[in-house]
Design a protein around this motif. Sequence first.
Motif, mmCIF file in Angstrom:
data_model
loop_
_atom_site.group_PDB
_atom_site.id
_atom_site.type_symbol
_atom_site.label_atom_id
_atom_site.label_comp_id
_atom_site.label_asym_id
_atom_site.label_seq_id
_atom_site.Cartn_x
_atom_site.Cartn_y
_atom_site.Cartn_z
ATOM 1 N N ASN A 21 27.362 -6.554 -15.912
ATOM 2 C CA ASN A 21 27.366 -7.927 -15.400
ATOM 3 C C ASN A 21 25.936 -8.247 -14.925
ATOM 4 N N LYS A 60 41.363 8.971 -15.253
ATOM 5 C CA LYS A 60 40.847 9.515 -13.990
ATOM 6 C C LYS A 60 41.153 11.017 -13.876
ATOM 7 N N ILE A 110 37.081 0.627 -14.922
ATOM 8 C CA ILE A 110 37.982 -0.529 -14.835
ATOM 9 C C ILE A 110 39.409 -0.038 -14.621
ATOM 10 N N GLY A 133 41.264 6.450 -2.401
ATOM 11 C CA GLY A 133 42.503 5.679 -2.347
ATOM 12 C C GLY A 133 42.143 4.213 -2.497
ATOM 13 N N ALA A 137 23.682 -2.612 -19.002
ATOM 14 C CA ALA A 137 24.253 -1.713 -20.017
ATOM 15 C C ALA A 137 25.756 -1.633 -19.846
HETATM 16 N N1 LIG Z 1 38.188 0.397 -5.045
HETATM 17 C C1 LIG Z 1 39.075 1.365 -5.053
HETATM 18 O O1 LIG Z 1 40.019 1.376 -4.282
HETATM 19 C C2 LIG Z 1 38.956 2.505 -6.013
HETATM 20 C C3 LIG Z 1 39.868 3.560 -5.883
HETATM 21 C C4 LIG Z 1 39.772 4.648 -6.745
HETATM 22 C C5 LIG Z 1 38.775 4.671 -7.692
HETATM 23 N N2 LIG Z 1 37.904 3.636 -7.813
HETATM 24 C C6 LIG Z 1 36.900 3.723 -8.847
HETATM 25 O O2 LIG Z 1 35.635 3.428 -8.296
HETATM 26 C C7 LIG Z 1 34.802 2.852 -9.299
HETATM 27 C C8 LIG Z 1 34.250 1.537 -8.769
HETATM 28 O O3 LIG Z 1 35.340 0.710 -8.450
HETATM 29 P P1 LIG Z 1 35.188 -0.639 -7.600
HETATM 30 O O4 LIG Z 1 36.427 -0.762 -6.803
HETATM 31 O O5 LIG Z 1 33.866 -0.665 -6.947
HETATM 32 O O6 LIG Z 1 35.260 -1.680 -8.808
HETATM 33 P P2 LIG Z 1 34.643 -3.156 -8.939
HETATM 34 O O7 LIG Z 1 35.384 -3.791 -10.067
HETATM 35 O O8 LIG Z 1 34.668 -3.817 -7.617
HETATM 36 O O9 LIG Z 1 33.139 -2.866 -9.376
HETATM 37 C C9 LIG Z 1 32.909 -2.163 -10.588
HETATM 38 C C10 LIG Z 1 31.529 -2.474 -11.123
HETATM 39 O O10 LIG Z 1 31.391 -1.744 -12.356
HETATM 40 C C11 LIG Z 1 30.931 -2.633 -13.361
HETATM 41 N N3 LIG Z 1 31.433 -2.174 -14.667
HETATM 42 C C12 LIG Z 1 32.725 -2.122 -15.063
HETATM 43 N N4 LIG Z 1 32.781 -1.688 -16.330
HETATM 44 C C13 LIG Z 1 31.505 -1.466 -16.737
HETATM 45 C C14 LIG Z 1 30.927 -1.008 -17.945
HETATM 46 N N5 LIG Z 1 31.669 -0.749 -19.023
HETATM 47 N N6 LIG Z 1 29.586 -0.863 -18.012
HETATM 48 C C15 LIG Z 1 28.815 -1.161 -16.943
HETATM 49 N N7 LIG Z 1 29.306 -1.621 -15.773
HETATM 50 C C16 LIG Z 1 30.648 -1.760 -15.670
HETATM 51 C C17 LIG Z 1 31.468 -4.014 -12.975
HETATM 52 O O11 LIG Z 1 30.706 -5.056 -13.563
HETATM 53 C C18 LIG Z 1 31.336 -3.965 -11.452
HETATM 54 O O12 LIG Z 1 30.063 -4.372 -11.019
HETATM 55 C C19 LIG Z 1 35.693 2.707 -10.536
HETATM 56 O O13 LIG Z 1 35.485 3.811 -11.406
HETATM 57 C C20 LIG Z 1 37.088 2.742 -9.978
HETATM 58 O O14 LIG Z 1 38.040 3.172 -10.900
HETATM 59 C C21 LIG Z 1 37.981 2.547 -6.997
#
Ligand SMILES: NC(=O)c1ccc[n+]([C@@H]2O[C@H](COP(=O)([O-])OP(=O)(O)OC[C@H]3O[C@@H](n4cnc5c(N)ncnc54)[C@H](O)[C@@H]3O)[C@@H](O)[C@H]2O)c1
Length: 263
Positions: free
Chosen positions: A39, A162, A95, A189, A64
Amino acid sequence: MSDFKNKTVIITGAAMGLGLAVAEELASKGANLTLVDYNEEALTKAKNELASKYPDAKYLTVTADVSNEEAVKNYVNATVSEFGKIDGFYNNAGIEGRQAPMTEYDINMFKKVVDINLMGVYYGMRYVIPEMQKNKTGRIVNVASVGGIRGVLNQSAYVATKHAVAGMSKNAALEYGRDGILTNAIAPGAIKTPMVAEAFKQVNPENPQAAEDEYASRNPTKRLGKPSEVAKLVTFLLSEDNGYVSGQVIAIDGGESNIYGNS
Ligand SMILES: NC(=O)c1ccc[n+]([C@@H]2O[C@H](COP(=O)([O-])OP(=O)(O)OC[C@H]3O[C@@H](n4cnc5c(N)ncnc54)[C@H](O)[C@@H]3O)[C@@H](O)[C@H]2O)c1
Protein backbone atom coordinates in the motif's frame (compact mmCIF):
# COMPACT_ATOMS: atom_id res chain seq x y z
CA MET A 1 17.69 -2.70 26.10
CA SER A 2 20.54 -2.41 23.58
CA ASP A 3 19.93 0.32 21.03
CA PHE A 4 19.67 -0.13 17.30
CA LYS A 5 22.16 2.51 16.08
CA ASN A 6 23.87 1.14 12.94
CA LYS A 7 21.52 -1.86 13.00
CA THR A 8 19.48 -2.46 9.87
CA VAL A 9 16.05 -4.04 10.14
CA ILE A 10 13.61 -4.88 7.34
CA ILE A 11 9.92 -4.71 8.27
CA THR A 12 7.25 -6.03 5.91
CA GLY A 13 3.68 -4.80 6.22
CA ALA A 14 5.14 -1.64 7.73
CA ALA A 15 2.42 0.83 6.70
CA MET A 16 0.03 0.09 9.55
CA GLY A 17 -0.84 -2.21 12.44
CA LEU A 18 1.87 -4.36 14.01
CA GLY A 19 4.47 -3.52 11.34
CA LEU A 20 4.10 0.20 11.95
CA ALA A 21 4.23 -0.30 15.75
CA VAL A 22 7.53 -2.20 15.43
CA ALA A 23 8.84 0.47 13.03
CA GLU A 24 8.03 3.14 15.61
CA GLU A 25 9.75 1.27 18.46
CA LEU A 26 12.90 0.66 16.37
CA ALA A 27 12.91 4.21 14.98
CA SER A 28 12.90 5.49 18.57
CA LYS A 29 16.10 3.46 19.07
CA GLY A 30 17.83 4.95 16.01
CA ALA A 31 17.68 1.96 13.62
CA ASN A 32 18.20 1.92 9.86
CA LEU A 33 14.80 0.76 8.64
CA THR A 34 13.62 -0.69 5.36
CA LEU A 35 9.85 -0.30 5.38
CA VAL A 36 8.08 -2.60 2.92
CA ASP A 37 4.38 -2.58 2.03
CA TYR A 38 2.17 -2.94 -1.04
CA ASN A 39 0.00 0.00 0.00
CA GLU A 40 2.24 2.76 -1.37
CA GLU A 41 0.15 5.67 -0.13
CA ALA A 42 -0.09 4.37 3.45
CA LEU A 43 3.62 3.48 3.38
CA THR A 44 4.65 7.00 2.36
CA LYS A 45 2.41 8.51 5.03
CA ALA A 46 3.83 6.18 7.70
CA LYS A 47 7.43 6.94 6.70
CA ASN A 48 6.85 10.71 6.70
CA GLU A 49 5.29 10.59 10.16
CA LEU A 50 8.09 8.41 11.55
CA ALA A 51 10.80 10.60 10.00
CA SER A 52 9.38 13.77 11.53
CA LYS A 53 9.02 12.13 14.96
CA TYR A 54 12.34 10.21 14.93
CA PRO A 55 14.82 12.11 12.73
CA ASP A 56 17.82 10.12 14.06
CA ALA A 57 16.65 6.90 12.43
CA LYS A 58 17.27 6.25 8.72
CA TYR A 59 14.50 5.14 6.36
CA LEU A 60 14.21 3.34 3.05
CA THR A 61 10.74 2.58 1.71
CA VAL A 62 10.14 -0.15 -0.85
CA THR A 63 6.72 -0.76 -2.36
CA ALA A 64 6.44 -4.51 -2.80
CA ASP A 65 3.94 -7.33 -2.70
CA VAL A 66 5.62 -10.01 -0.56
CA SER A 67 3.94 -12.77 -2.57
CA ASN A 68 6.02 -11.72 -5.59
CA GLU A 69 9.44 -13.39 -5.44
CA GLU A 70 11.14 -10.75 -7.61
CA ALA A 71 9.74 -7.97 -5.44
CA VAL A 72 11.17 -9.71 -2.36
CA LYS A 73 14.61 -10.03 -3.99
CA ASN A 74 14.36 -6.33 -4.78
CA TYR A 75 13.61 -5.20 -1.21
CA VAL A 76 16.51 -7.31 0.07
CA ASN A 77 18.94 -5.95 -2.58
CA ALA A 78 17.76 -2.38 -2.05
CA THR A 79 18.42 -2.73 1.70
CA VAL A 80 21.95 -4.03 1.18
CA SER A 81 22.69 -1.24 -1.37
CA GLU A 82 21.41 1.43 1.01
CA PHE A 83 22.63 0.20 4.40
CA GLY A 84 25.32 -2.43 3.60
CA LYS A 85 23.93 -5.31 5.69
CA ILE A 86 20.83 -6.77 7.32
CA ASP A 87 20.78 -7.36 11.10
CA GLY A 88 17.10 -7.97 11.72
CA PHE A 89 14.02 -9.04 9.79
CA TYR A 90 10.43 -8.57 10.98
CA ASN A 91 8.65 -10.82 8.48
CA ASN A 92 5.16 -9.56 9.27
CA ALA A 93 3.00 -8.88 6.20
CA GLY A 94 -0.10 -11.05 6.13
CA ILE A 95 -3.82 -11.11 5.44
CA GLU A 96 -6.74 -12.78 7.15
CA GLY A 97 -8.70 -13.81 4.04
CA ARG A 98 -12.50 -14.08 4.27
CA GLN A 99 -14.22 -16.00 7.02
CA ALA A 100 -16.15 -19.09 5.87
CA PRO A 101 -16.44 -22.78 6.81
CA MET A 102 -13.76 -24.89 5.10
CA THR A 103 -16.08 -26.51 2.54
CA GLU A 104 -17.46 -23.12 1.49
CA TYR A 105 -14.15 -21.23 1.49
CA ASP A 106 -13.49 -19.42 -1.80
CA ILE A 107 -10.64 -21.37 -3.40
CA ASN A 108 -9.02 -18.35 -5.05
CA MET A 109 -9.00 -16.56 -1.70
CA PHE A 110 -7.46 -19.65 -0.07
CA LYS A 111 -4.64 -19.56 -2.65
CA LYS A 112 -4.15 -15.84 -2.12
CA VAL A 113 -3.78 -16.34 1.64
CA VAL A 114 -1.21 -19.08 0.97
CA ASP A 115 0.69 -16.85 -1.49
CA ILE A 116 0.97 -13.95 0.95
CA ASN A 117 1.11 -15.57 4.40
CA LEU A 118 3.17 -18.65 3.52
CA MET A 119 5.10 -17.96 0.30
CA GLY A 120 5.70 -14.31 1.25
CA VAL A 121 7.26 -15.32 4.58
CA TYR A 122 9.29 -18.07 2.88
CA TYR A 123 10.63 -15.78 0.11
CA GLY A 124 11.59 -13.25 2.76
CA MET A 125 13.69 -15.78 4.70
CA ARG A 126 15.08 -17.28 1.51
CA TYR A 127 16.65 -13.97 0.42
CA VAL A 128 17.41 -12.37 3.81
CA ILE A 129 19.20 -15.38 5.35
CA PRO A 130 22.12 -15.44 2.84
CA GLU A 131 22.80 -11.77 3.65
CA MET A 132 22.80 -12.53 7.39
CA GLN A 133 25.07 -15.54 6.84
CA LYS A 134 27.73 -13.23 5.38
CA ASN A 135 27.96 -11.46 8.76
CA LYS A 136 27.47 -14.58 10.90
CA THR A 137 24.68 -12.90 12.85
CA GLY A 138 21.00 -12.10 12.47
CA ARG A 139 17.62 -12.06 14.16
CA ILE A 140 14.40 -13.06 12.41
CA VAL A 141 10.89 -12.70 13.81
CA ASN A 142 8.15 -14.23 11.71
CA VAL A 143 4.53 -13.46 12.48
CA ALA A 144 2.35 -16.48 13.11
CA SER A 145 -0.78 -16.10 15.27
CA VAL A 146 -2.71 -17.94 17.95
CA GLY A 147 -4.17 -19.38 14.72
CA GLY A 148 -0.68 -20.88 14.25
CA ILE A 149 -1.02 -22.99 17.41
CA ARG A 150 -4.83 -23.49 17.64
CA GLY A 151 -7.76 -23.87 15.26
CA VAL A 152 -9.96 -20.80 14.66
CA LEU A 153 -13.54 -21.25 13.39
CA ASN A 154 -14.06 -20.25 9.74
CA GLN A 155 -10.41 -19.32 9.15
CA SER A 156 -8.94 -22.49 7.63
CA ALA A 157 -6.63 -20.74 5.15
CA TYR A 158 -5.31 -18.37 7.80
CA VAL A 159 -4.81 -21.19 10.33
CA ALA A 160 -3.08 -23.42 7.77
CA THR A 161 -0.65 -20.70 6.74
CA LYS A 162 0.09 -19.55 10.29
CA HIS A 163 0.87 -23.14 11.35
CA ALA A 164 3.23 -23.19 8.35
CA VAL A 165 4.92 -19.99 9.55
CA ALA A 166 5.42 -21.56 12.98
CA GLY A 167 6.94 -24.65 11.36
CA MET A 168 9.24 -22.71 9.01
CA SER A 169 10.49 -20.66 11.96
CA LYS A 170 11.50 -23.82 13.81
CA ASN A 171 13.30 -25.12 10.72
CA ALA A 172 15.17 -21.88 10.10
CA ALA A 173 16.34 -21.96 13.73
CA LEU A 174 17.70 -25.49 13.21
CA GLU A 175 19.32 -24.84 9.86
CA TYR A 176 20.94 -21.44 10.48
CA GLY A 177 21.68 -21.32 14.21
CA ARG A 178 25.29 -22.25 13.34
CA ASP A 179 25.49 -18.96 11.41
CA GLY A 180 24.49 -16.92 14.46
CA ILE A 181 20.96 -16.46 13.13
CA LEU A 182 18.19 -16.75 15.73
CA THR A 183 14.69 -17.24 14.31
CA ASN A 184 11.44 -17.12 16.25
CA ALA A 185 7.76 -16.69 15.53
CA ILE A 186 5.30 -14.66 17.56
CA ALA A 187 1.71 -15.78 17.98
CA PRO A 188 -0.42 -12.73 18.75
CA GLY A 189 -3.99 -13.02 19.98
CA ALA A 190 -6.41 -10.24 19.04
CA ILE A 191 -4.42 -7.01 18.89
CA LYS A 192 -6.20 -3.74 18.03
CA THR A 193 -5.09 -3.14 14.42
CA PRO A 194 -6.96 -2.40 11.15
CA MET A 195 -6.96 -6.16 10.37
CA VAL A 196 -8.79 -7.00 13.58
CA ALA A 197 -11.25 -4.14 13.11
CA GLU A 198 -12.10 -5.69 9.72
CA ALA A 199 -12.51 -9.15 11.31
CA PHE A 200 -15.05 -7.81 13.85
CA LYS A 201 -16.96 -6.21 10.94
CA GLN A 202 -17.20 -9.65 9.33
CA VAL A 203 -18.43 -11.25 12.57
CA ASN A 204 -21.09 -8.57 13.21
CA PRO A 205 -21.50 -6.10 10.31
CA GLU A 206 -24.26 -4.19 12.16
CA ASN A 207 -22.35 -3.83 15.41
CA PRO A 208 -18.59 -4.58 15.21
CA GLN A 209 -18.08 -3.04 18.67
CA ALA A 210 -20.40 -5.68 20.18
CA ALA A 211 -18.31 -8.40 18.51
CA GLU A 212 -15.14 -6.84 19.91
CA ASP A 213 -16.60 -6.55 23.43
CA GLU A 214 -17.79 -10.14 23.36
CA TYR A 215 -14.35 -11.31 22.19
CA ALA A 216 -12.52 -9.27 24.82
CA SER A 217 -14.76 -10.65 27.60
CA ARG A 218 -13.35 -14.15 26.92
CA ASN A 219 -9.74 -13.04 27.35
CA PRO A 220 -8.26 -13.48 30.87
CA THR A 221 -7.25 -9.78 30.78
CA LYS A 222 -10.73 -8.73 29.52
CA ARG A 223 -9.23 -6.59 26.76
CA LEU A 224 -7.53 -6.79 23.37
CA GLY A 225 -3.76 -6.34 23.05
CA LYS A 226 -2.09 -3.13 21.93
CA PRO A 227 0.29 -2.97 18.95
CA SER A 228 2.86 -1.25 21.19
CA GLU A 229 2.87 -4.31 23.49
CA VAL A 230 3.70 -6.59 20.56
CA ALA A 231 6.40 -4.14 19.43
CA LYS A 232 8.22 -4.45 22.78
CA LEU A 233 8.41 -8.24 22.48
CA VAL A 234 9.52 -8.11 18.85
CA THR A 235 12.18 -5.50 19.64
CA PHE A 236 13.67 -7.76 22.31
CA LEU A 237 13.72 -10.74 19.94
CA LEU A 238 15.41 -8.63 17.24
CA SER A 239 17.98 -7.18 19.62
CA GLU A 240 21.36 -8.45 20.80
CA ASP A 241 19.79 -8.82 24.25
CA ASN A 242 18.28 -11.94 22.75
CA GLY A 243 21.30 -14.23 22.75
CA TYR A 244 19.76 -17.69 22.93
CA VAL A 245 16.01 -17.69 22.24
CA SER A 246 15.49 -19.44 18.91
CA GLY A 247 12.98 -21.77 17.28
CA GLN A 248 10.16 -20.67 19.59
CA VAL A 249 6.57 -19.76 18.83
CA ILE A 250 5.82 -17.15 21.48
CA ALA A 251 2.18 -16.38 22.25
CA ILE A 252 1.33 -12.78 23.10
CA ASP A 253 -2.37 -13.04 23.83
CA GLY A 254 -3.07 -12.20 27.50
CA GLY A 255 -3.04 -15.92 28.26
CA GLU A 256 -6.05 -16.70 26.05
CA SER A 257 -4.54 -19.66 24.20
CA ASN A 258 -4.35 -21.59 27.48
CA ILE A 259 -8.13 -21.64 27.96
CA TYR A 260 -9.78 -25.04 27.76
CA GLY A 261 -13.52 -25.17 28.39
CA ASN A 262 -15.27 -22.40 30.31
CA SER A 263 -13.24 -19.74 32.03
N1 LIG B 1 -3.75 -7.90 14.74
C1 LIG B 1 -3.85 -9.10 15.26
O1 LIG B 1 -4.62 -9.33 16.18
C2 LIG B 1 -3.02 -10.23 14.75
C3 LIG B 1 -3.10 -11.45 15.43
C4 LIG B 1 -2.32 -12.52 15.00
C5 LIG B 1 -1.49 -12.35 13.91
N2 LIG B 1 -1.44 -11.16 13.25
C6 LIG B 1 -0.56 -11.07 12.11
O2 LIG B 1 0.24 -9.91 12.23
C7 LIG B 1 0.57 -9.43 10.93
C8 LIG B 1 0.18 -7.96 10.84
O3 LIG B 1 -1.20 -7.87 11.09
P1 LIG B 1 -1.94 -6.48 11.37
O4 LIG B 1 -3.02 -6.78 12.34
O5 LIG B 1 -0.94 -5.44 11.66
O6 LIG B 1 -2.60 -6.28 9.93
P2 LIG B 1 -3.02 -4.93 9.17
O7 LIG B 1 -3.95 -5.36 8.09
O8 LIG B 1 -3.49 -3.93 10.16
O9 LIG B 1 -1.64 -4.45 8.53
C9 LIG B 1 -0.98 -5.31 7.61
C10 LIG B 1 -0.07 -4.52 6.70
O10 LIG B 1 0.53 -5.46 5.80
C11 LIG B 1 0.38 -4.97 4.47
N3 LIG B 1 0.32 -6.12 3.55
C12 LIG B 1 -0.65 -7.06 3.50
N4 LIG B 1 -0.39 -7.92 2.51
C13 LIG B 1 0.77 -7.51 1.92
C14 LIG B 1 1.55 -7.99 0.85
N5 LIG B 1 1.16 -9.04 0.12
N6 LIG B 1 2.70 -7.36 0.53
C15 LIG B 1 3.08 -6.26 1.23
N7 LIG B 1 2.37 -5.74 2.25
C16 LIG B 1 1.23 -6.37 2.60
C17 LIG B 1 -0.90 -4.14 4.48
O11 LIG B 1 -0.92 -3.21 3.41
C18 LIG B 1 -0.82 -3.48 5.85
O12 LIG B 1 -0.09 -2.28 5.82
C19 LIG B 1 -0.17 -10.34 9.95
O13 LIG B 1 0.70 -11.36 9.49
C20 LIG B 1 -1.27 -10.94 10.79
O14 LIG B 1 -1.72 -12.17 10.31
C21 LIG B 1 -2.20 -10.10 13.64
